[in-house]
Design a protein around this motif. Sequence first.
Motif, PDB file in Angstrom:
ATOM      1  N   ARG A 171       1.733  -6.616  -0.989  1.00 14.42           N
ATOM      2  CA  ARG A 171       1.859  -5.070  -0.663  1.00 14.42           C
ATOM      3  C   ARG A 171      -0.003  -4.861  -0.346  1.00 14.42           C
ATOM      4  NH1 ARG A 171       6.039  -2.679  -1.562  1.00 14.42           N
ATOM      5  NH2 ARG A 171       7.940  -4.075  -3.196  1.00 14.42           N
ATOM      6  N   GLU A 187       1.257   2.200   3.528  1.00 18.17           N
ATOM      7  CA  GLU A 187       0.953   0.345   2.569  1.00 18.17           C
ATOM      8  C   GLU A 187       1.505  -0.145   3.176  1.00 18.17           C
ATOM      9  OE1 GLU A 187       4.377  -0.387  -0.207  1.00 18.17           O
ATOM     10  OE2 GLU A 187       3.369  -0.192  -1.227  1.00 18.17           O
ATOM     11  N   TYR A 214       0.705   0.916  -9.452  1.00 21.55           N
ATOM     12  CA  TYR A 214       1.270   0.585  -9.122  1.00 21.55           C
ATOM     13  C   TYR A 214       1.540  -0.741  -9.648  1.00 21.55           C
ATOM     14  CZ  TYR A 214       0.815   0.075  -3.630  1.00 21.55           C
ATOM     15  OH  TYR A 214       1.190   0.774  -2.778  1.00 21.55           O
ATOM     16  N   PHE A 258      -2.416  -5.657  -3.370  1.00 17.41           N
ATOM     17  CA  PHE A 258      -1.742  -6.214  -5.027  1.00 17.41           C
ATOM     18  C   PHE A 258      -0.333  -7.730  -4.439  1.00 17.41           C
ATOM     19  CE2 PHE A 258      -2.109  -1.694  -4.722  1.00 17.41           C
ATOM     20  CZ  PHE A 258      -2.418  -1.455  -6.071  1.00 17.41           C
ATOM     21  N   GLU A 291      -4.237   1.725  -9.423  1.00 14.80           N
ATOM     22  CA  GLU A 291      -4.096   0.583  -9.374  1.00 14.80           C
ATOM     23  C   GLU A 291      -2.898   0.904 -11.150  1.00 14.80           C
ATOM     24  OE1 GLU A 291      -5.987  -3.166 -11.785  1.00 14.80           O
ATOM     25  OE2 GLU A 291      -7.534  -2.022 -10.512  1.00 14.80           O
ATOM     26  N   GLY A 295       2.428  -6.614  -8.958  1.00 15.06           N
ATOM     27  CA  GLY A 295       1.604  -5.102  -8.831  1.00 15.06           C
ATOM     28  C   GLY A 295       0.121  -5.427  -9.315  1.00 15.06           C
ATOM     29  N   GLY A 337       5.633   1.657  -6.442  1.00 16.63           N
ATOM     30  CA  GLY A 337       4.523   2.234  -6.279  1.00 16.63           C
ATOM     31  C   GLY A 337       4.190   3.003  -5.130  1.00 16.63           C
ATOM     32  N   PHE A 338       4.192   3.028  -3.624  1.00 12.65           N
ATOM     33  CA  PHE A 338       4.271   3.647  -2.867  1.00 12.65           C
ATOM     34  C   PHE A 338       4.422   5.108  -2.622  1.00 12.65           C
ATOM     35  CE2 PHE A 338       3.570   5.005   1.614  1.00 12.65           C
ATOM     36  CZ  PHE A 338       2.402   5.321   1.764  1.00 12.65           C
ATOM     37  N   ALA A 371       6.098  -1.995  -9.041  1.00 18.30           N
ATOM     38  CA  ALA A 371       4.982  -2.114  -7.867  1.00 18.30           C
ATOM     39  C   ALA A 371       5.952  -1.748  -6.716  1.00 18.30           C
ATOM     40  CB  ALA A 371       4.846  -3.516  -7.569  1.00 18.30           C
TER      41      ALA A 371
END
Length: 217
Positions: A139, A197, A168, A100, A165, A104, A175-176, A172
């Motif tokens: 990332r 990540e 994220y 990414f 997807e 994101g 996201g994890f 962003a």
Amino acid sequence: LFSGDVVLYRQGYDGSWYVLLADSMGHGLAAAVALMPIMELFESMSSRALPLSNLVFELNRKLARQLPDDRFVAAAILKINPLSDLIEVWNGGMPPVMLFDAEGNLRQSVRSSNMALGILADDLIEVTTKKLSLQEIDRILMFSDGAVETVISATGEMLTYSDIENIYAQNAEQGFGNLLATLADCVDAVDDISACEVHCAPILQQLVTSSREPCQK
């Protein structure tokens, strides 16, 4: 509980980083034991900053010789070299490695184009890597297939690549964490679930900082 998944990472002497996420066939102790041959070899070769293709070849050779014929290890392996602005990816039997940008947006999805480790003979294993510019990626997400083979209680459906997807794309930086929270809400997981990540900005910053440091005698 014994896990058939493992995440390993190591920095080479030249400042490059190696990251491996492996998923051994099966579950429990038998799957965990099958991972043991790769740990020492990964640490040794990555610390010497050897080419990623060499690492893949030697991991496959070791597993092919030591594992029973009915065992193998799927793996996604990265080498990130800030000096050459290069990310290399090798994917053997794992879900796509998702890369990414800072907003994101999914810039690349490196799908498996290789057999898992421990199956093919030395002259048949493909060790070619996918190469991308480090400057374009913020990332990198890797996960085992358990992450997309588990029902999420909130939706009653399995998590999809599109779902990841979208997680994220919505945020962003978070996201994890949001992905892990979603995976924690799974129902009766039948497989090991692992995700990692790699945040590329600190790797690039480390290069900038070191280049500004005065010489030391």
